[in-house]
Design a protein around this motif. Structure first.
Motif, PDB file in Angstrom:
ATOM      1  N   SER A 132      -4.099   4.553  -1.864  1.00 13.04           N
ATOM      2  CA  SER A 132      -5.258   5.207  -1.262  1.00 13.04           C
ATOM      3  C   SER A 132      -4.785   6.151  -0.168  1.00 13.04           C
ATOM      4  CB  SER A 132      -6.224   4.175  -0.691  1.00 13.04           C
ATOM      5  OG  SER A 132      -5.614   3.442   0.353  1.00 13.04           O
ATOM      6  N   SER A 133      -5.623   7.150   0.109  1.00 13.10           N
ATOM      7  CA  SER A 133      -5.271   8.145   1.141  1.00 13.10           C
ATOM      8  C   SER A 133      -5.807   7.726   2.488  1.00 13.10           C
ATOM      9  CB  SER A 133      -5.806   9.507   0.742  1.00 13.10           C
ATOM     10  OG  SER A 133      -7.189   9.443   0.530  1.00 13.10           O
TER      11      SER A 133
ATOM     12  N   SER B   5       0.833  -1.194   0.000  1.00 16.82           N
ATOM     13  CA  SER B   5       0.000   0.000   0.000  1.00 16.82           C
ATOM     14  C   SER B   5       0.869   1.245   0.000  1.00 16.82           C
ATOM     15  CB  SER B   5      -0.895   0.002   1.239  1.00 16.82           C
ATOM     16  OG  SER B   5      -1.765  -1.111   1.240  1.00 16.82           O
TER      17      SER B   5
ATOM     18  N   GLN C 175       0.455   5.832  -0.356  1.00 16.11           N
ATOM     19  CA  GLN C 175      -0.414   6.991  -0.420  1.00 16.11           C
ATOM     20  C   GLN C 175      -0.268   7.684  -1.768  1.00 16.11           C
ATOM     21  OE1 GLN C 175       0.514   9.425   2.997  1.00 16.11           O
ATOM     22  NE2 GLN C 175      -0.887   8.262   4.288  1.00 16.11           N
TER      23      GLN C 175
END
Length: 126
Positions: free
Chosen positions: A125-126, A11, A13
């Motif tokens: 994703s944020s 993951s 950001q």
């Protein structure tokens, strides 16, 4: 039998970076170009980048040009894909692939690949 193993997914950001790595094991005869594809849920596998076995020339899809960099690590015998300026997207699977076809924008197609890795997921994703 040759196997390709991807690593480095995970993951990140938006705007962040990841480095994917592709390692090959087993005996491989012949000459292969190396590169990456990705596949989002419900979509076809698309070419991302590749690098020539002969002269290290590279190809990048327009969608990743200037954001991704492909490079060989000859000490570790891997091919790495550096992802930066990542954009928000659902989990996408990145696949390493080897092919006897030449690495260029016209021939680096999923149907032309001889060997595939199992993929590594990337989520932004944020």
């Amino acid at each position: 039998q040759v196997q390709l193993v991807e690593s480095g997914g995970g993951s990140a950001q938006p705007g962040g970076s990841l480095t994917l790595s592709c390692a090959a094991s087993g005996f491989l005869s012949g000459f292969y170009d190396i590169g990456w594809f990705r596949q989002a849920p419900g979509k076809e596998r698309e070419a991302v980048s590749c690098i020539s076995r002969i002269d290290d020339s590279t190809y990048y899809a327009d969608s990743v040009n200037d954001r991704f960099t492909i490079a060989k690590d000859r000490e570790k015998n891997t091919v790495n894909l550096h992802l930066k300026k990542l954009k928000v997207e659902v989990t996408v699977i990145y696949y390493c692939a080897w092919s006897t076809w030449v690495c260029d924008q016209y021939r680096w197609l999923a149907a032309h690949m001889n060997i595939w890795g199992r993929g590594t997921p990337v989520t932004v994703s944020s």
